[in-house]
Design an enzyme around this catalytic site. Sequence first.
Site, PDB file in Angstrom:
ATOM      1  N   HIS A  13      -2.523  -9.169   2.720  1.00 59.44           N
ATOM      2  CA  HIS A  13      -1.217  -8.520   2.711  1.00 59.44           C
ATOM      3  C   HIS A  13      -1.402  -7.071   3.134  1.00 59.44           C
ATOM      4  O   HIS A  13      -2.500  -6.528   3.098  1.00 59.44           O
ATOM      5  CB  HIS A  13      -0.538  -8.589   1.337  1.00 59.44           C
ATOM      6  CG  HIS A  13      -1.283  -7.872   0.246  1.00 59.44           C
ATOM      7  ND1 HIS A  13      -1.115  -6.537  -0.023  1.00 59.44           N
ATOM      8  CD2 HIS A  13      -2.211  -8.312  -0.642  1.00 59.44           C
ATOM      9  CE1 HIS A  13      -1.892  -6.189  -1.034  1.00 59.44           C
ATOM     10  NE2 HIS A  13      -2.575  -7.235  -1.426  1.00 59.44           N
ATOM     11  N   LYS A  38       7.880  -7.426   6.411  1.00 57.86           N
ATOM     12  CA  LYS A  38       7.385  -6.659   5.272  1.00 57.86           C
ATOM     13  C   LYS A  38       6.104  -7.261   4.695  1.00 57.86           C
ATOM     14  O   LYS A  38       6.001  -8.461   4.487  1.00 57.86           O
ATOM     15  CB  LYS A  38       8.467  -6.580   4.185  1.00 57.86           C
ATOM     16  CG  LYS A  38       8.163  -5.525   3.124  1.00 57.86           C
ATOM     17  CD  LYS A  38       9.334  -5.335   2.181  1.00 57.86           C
ATOM     18  CE  LYS A  38       9.032  -4.226   1.184  1.00 57.86           C
ATOM     19  NZ  LYS A  38      10.131  -4.035   0.215  1.00 57.86           N
ATOM     20  N   HIS A 118     -14.673  -5.166  -0.562  1.00 55.83           N
ATOM     21  CA  HIS A 118     -13.283  -4.767  -0.778  1.00 55.83           C
ATOM     22  C   HIS A 118     -13.174  -3.536  -1.683  1.00 55.83           C
ATOM     23  O   HIS A 118     -12.507  -2.556  -1.337  1.00 55.83           O
ATOM     24  CB  HIS A 118     -12.515  -5.946  -1.391  1.00 55.83           C
ATOM     25  CG  HIS A 118     -11.052  -5.702  -1.552  1.00 55.83           C
ATOM     26  ND1 HIS A 118     -10.140  -5.991  -0.577  1.00 55.83           N
ATOM     27  CD2 HIS A 118     -10.332  -5.182  -2.588  1.00 55.83           C
ATOM     28  CE1 HIS A 118      -8.924  -5.671  -0.984  1.00 55.83           C
ATOM     29  NE2 HIS A 118      -9.016  -5.180  -2.213  1.00 55.83           N
ATOM     30  N   ASP A 141      -7.312  -3.098  -8.899  1.00 59.31           N
ATOM     31  CA  ASP A 141      -6.303  -3.858  -8.153  1.00 59.31           C
ATOM     32  C   ASP A 141      -6.216  -5.272  -8.693  1.00 59.31           C
ATOM     33  O   ASP A 141      -6.645  -5.534  -9.827  1.00 59.31           O
ATOM     34  CB  ASP A 141      -6.585  -3.818  -6.649  1.00 59.31           C
ATOM     35  CG  ASP A 141      -7.845  -4.569  -6.251  1.00 59.31           C
ATOM     36  OD1 ASP A 141      -8.534  -5.139  -7.133  1.00 59.31           O
ATOM     37  OD2 ASP A 141      -8.153  -4.611  -5.037  1.00 59.31           O
ATOM     38  N   GLY A 172      -4.516  -5.716 -12.573  1.00 61.00           N
ATOM     39  CA  GLY A 172      -3.558  -5.928 -11.499  1.00 61.00           C
ATOM     40  C   GLY A 172      -2.869  -7.274 -11.597  1.00 61.00           C
ATOM     41  O   GLY A 172      -1.651  -7.388 -11.401  1.00 61.00           O
ATOM     42  N   ASP A 228      -2.015 -18.959 -15.324  1.00 62.18           N
ATOM     43  CA  ASP A 228      -2.202 -20.142 -14.489  1.00 62.18           C
ATOM     44  C   ASP A 228      -2.449 -19.751 -13.025  1.00 62.18           C
ATOM     45  O   ASP A 228      -2.247 -20.535 -12.118  1.00 62.18           O
ATOM     46  CB  ASP A 228      -0.959 -21.037 -14.579  1.00 62.18           C
ATOM     47  CG  ASP A 228      -1.232 -22.469 -14.130  1.00 62.18           C
ATOM     48  OD1 ASP A 228      -2.393 -22.911 -14.243  1.00 62.18           O
ATOM     49  OD2 ASP A 228      -0.290 -23.120 -13.650  1.00 62.18           O
ATOM     50  N   ASP A 323      -4.026  -2.225  -0.352  1.00 62.98           N
ATOM     51  CA  ASP A 323      -4.967  -2.755   0.643  1.00 62.98           C
ATOM     52  C   ASP A 323      -4.868  -2.079   2.001  1.00 62.98           C
ATOM     53  O   ASP A 323      -5.838  -2.063   2.758  1.00 62.98           O
ATOM     54  CB  ASP A 323      -4.768  -4.265   0.805  1.00 62.98           C
ATOM     55  CG  ASP A 323      -5.500  -5.056  -0.267  1.00 62.98           C
ATOM     56  OD1 ASP A 323      -6.014  -4.426  -1.203  1.00 62.98           O
ATOM     57  OD2 ASP A 323      -5.550  -6.293  -0.175  1.00 62.98           O
ATOM     58  N   ARG A 409       4.913   5.431   0.779  1.00 66.06           N
ATOM     59  CA  ARG A 409       5.903   6.447   0.452  1.00 66.06           C
ATOM     60  C   ARG A 409       6.471   7.112   1.706  1.00 66.06           C
ATOM     61  O   ARG A 409       5.735   7.427   2.641  1.00 66.06           O
ATOM     62  CB  ARG A 409       5.290   7.537  -0.430  1.00 66.06           C
ATOM     63  CG  ARG A 409       4.562   7.022  -1.658  1.00 66.06           C
ATOM     64  CD  ARG A 409       5.509   6.464  -2.689  1.00 66.06           C
ATOM     65  NE  ARG A 409       4.785   6.161  -3.913  1.00 66.06           N
ATOM     66  CZ  ARG A 409       4.924   5.055  -4.612  1.00 66.06           C
ATOM     67  NH1 ARG A 409       5.769   4.139  -4.209  1.00 66.06           N
ATOM     68  NH2 ARG A 409       4.238   4.858  -5.721  1.00 66.06           N
ATOM     69  N   ASN A 517      15.032  12.098  -1.997  1.00 67.60           N
ATOM     70  CA  ASN A 517      14.305  11.481  -0.891  1.00 67.60           C
ATOM     71  C   ASN A 517      13.962  10.047  -1.236  1.00 67.60           C
ATOM     72  O   ASN A 517      13.329   9.777  -2.251  1.00 67.60           O
ATOM     73  CB  ASN A 517      13.025  12.275  -0.609  1.00 67.60           C
ATOM     74  CG  ASN A 517      12.116  11.591   0.407  1.00 67.60           C
ATOM     75  OD1 ASN A 517      12.560  10.738   1.175  1.00 67.60           O
ATOM     76  ND2 ASN A 517      10.852  11.970   0.413  1.00 67.60           N
TER      77      ASN A 517
END
Length: 585
Positions: A13, A38, A118, A141, A172, A228, A323, A409, A517
């Site tokens: 992602h 997205k 990672h 994460d 996470g 699960d 990521d 952001r 903003n």
Amino acid sequence: MGKYVIGISALYHDSACCILRDGKVIAAAQEERFTRNKHDPSMPVNAFKYCLKEANITIDDISYLAYYEKPLEKLSRQIWSGYNIFDEQLEEQLDSKRPEREIREKLGYQGPIEYVGHHLSHASSSYYFSGYENAAILTIDGVGEWETTTYGIGCGNEIEIFEQVEFPNSIGLLYSTFTSYLGFKVNDGEYKVMGLAPYGEAKYVEQIKVLIKNKEFGQYELNMEYFDFVNGEKMYSDKFISLFGEPARIPETPIEKFYKDVAKSLQVVVEEIVLSKIRYLREITGLDSLCLAGGVALNCVVNGKIIAEKIFKNVFIQPAASDAGTALGAAAYTYLKYGGSKAKIIKLENVFLGPAYSGKNIRKVLDNMGLCYHDYSNKGNELLYDIAKELANGKVIGWFQGRMEFGPRALGARSILGDPRDENMRDRINMMVKKREGFRPFAPSVLKEKAKNHFELVDFSPYMLLTCPINSNLKLPAITHVDNSARIQTVSRLENKKYAMLIEEFEKITNCPLILNTSFNVRGEPIVMAPLDAIMCFINTTIDCLVLEDYVVYREENNFTLLKVLIRGTEQVHSSIDGNRYTFL
């Protein structure tokens, strides 16, 4: 010609690409901004092409390409989780050779590839770009290959990871489980849970502590009877439902008090555990500086408390902590590995690393769409004065300037702006512009030198990554959350001159040195990248005024009826996320 290193994050992602020249970031962008899908997970073909173009090089000039994880180690965890490697439907996701194949075939790159772990990519993305000579490093994460949390030390060009927590134990994934339970999309709606929490009471802390046990040193453990997500069809088990006594919230239904209380309780427990691990890291390393990365590092409430408690003297949070930012880390680590003894990463000064568009390009788009507009080219600060007046008069402004931000952001390059003093502004933008849930807060952009006059701020926040209490003599209902907090962005001329000057003009008119903003997009879509994206968003919302560099389009001066019909015929809303299942493929 310098040494060029490409960094890639892909196939899970928030796919992204960046390019470093002699240790300096030249460009970085997420693929979603180009494809308008997205959280696009695909190989970042468009972002890759952009990076080459921005660096003004060809593919043959690349010294190394760095990939943000180790595919074989990830596959071992997937097999352990029970995924069938012979399942034809999972063949692509479980193919450890897929990253290299797509890098070769889709990007056309034939040079050396470096696979960086990672969490090492996360750690590198924060430490190497922090400017610190040495620092403690914490990454948190969902999951990398096996790691979910790592503790490390950075010294010079070296990073040492000395402790880790492994899958399935994950803060996470705990947070994502509740994201699903509360009726939001996993890996997308976690920030909604954070925004919802202040509306509730911490009534379910003890139940949540049944789910996660805080252990000695850097360790913690999930009680897997309640989950699960390892190889099931949803994040939580039936026992999880029994623990709380209520079914999962159905998406898009009203949010009852129970779910608000659960969100608050979750936030309290996560804050408690993360802060305890921060204190442990400070004690064991004895260092003054901390670097944070990983998706959990985007929890602004936790970040605010880390800084407010002054556990470390200095804290750097990777602006693209999820990521997407691992592309930076993988590239930095690889550059230092092969760059020689004199290699050094240049401190990240800002995140305006995406595409910019010329006035000529913008004017062409406006003319082709038959829009009426005002040209402020060569008119000095007249544009800033006029837009500041519009803000003071209650207008909602679409603000498109310079290079696009890298990360989640909007920081004044691709932003929607409003008057923070207007008590109706928040509801108006949520309902008619952003088209999202009414409980969602908006951020203030405040002049750096005036920030501490209005907020209980320990440190400055140029990347909008922490919340703090509001302590202002101004009434600021549009940016004040229900708990009297705000997720602030401090702005200076050094970081974003034009945006800072706009706020200065607004202050001259109103005596208010801050504006509302929020990101320039609507719910379910990525932040806009190109002028056409901004125009389409403008047309489909009730934004009053669109500012594209020096060109201004007023809604009241245009008839969008025909354009809306044309857009509706071609528009597609993309979603690459399963709302109930956190996939680890």
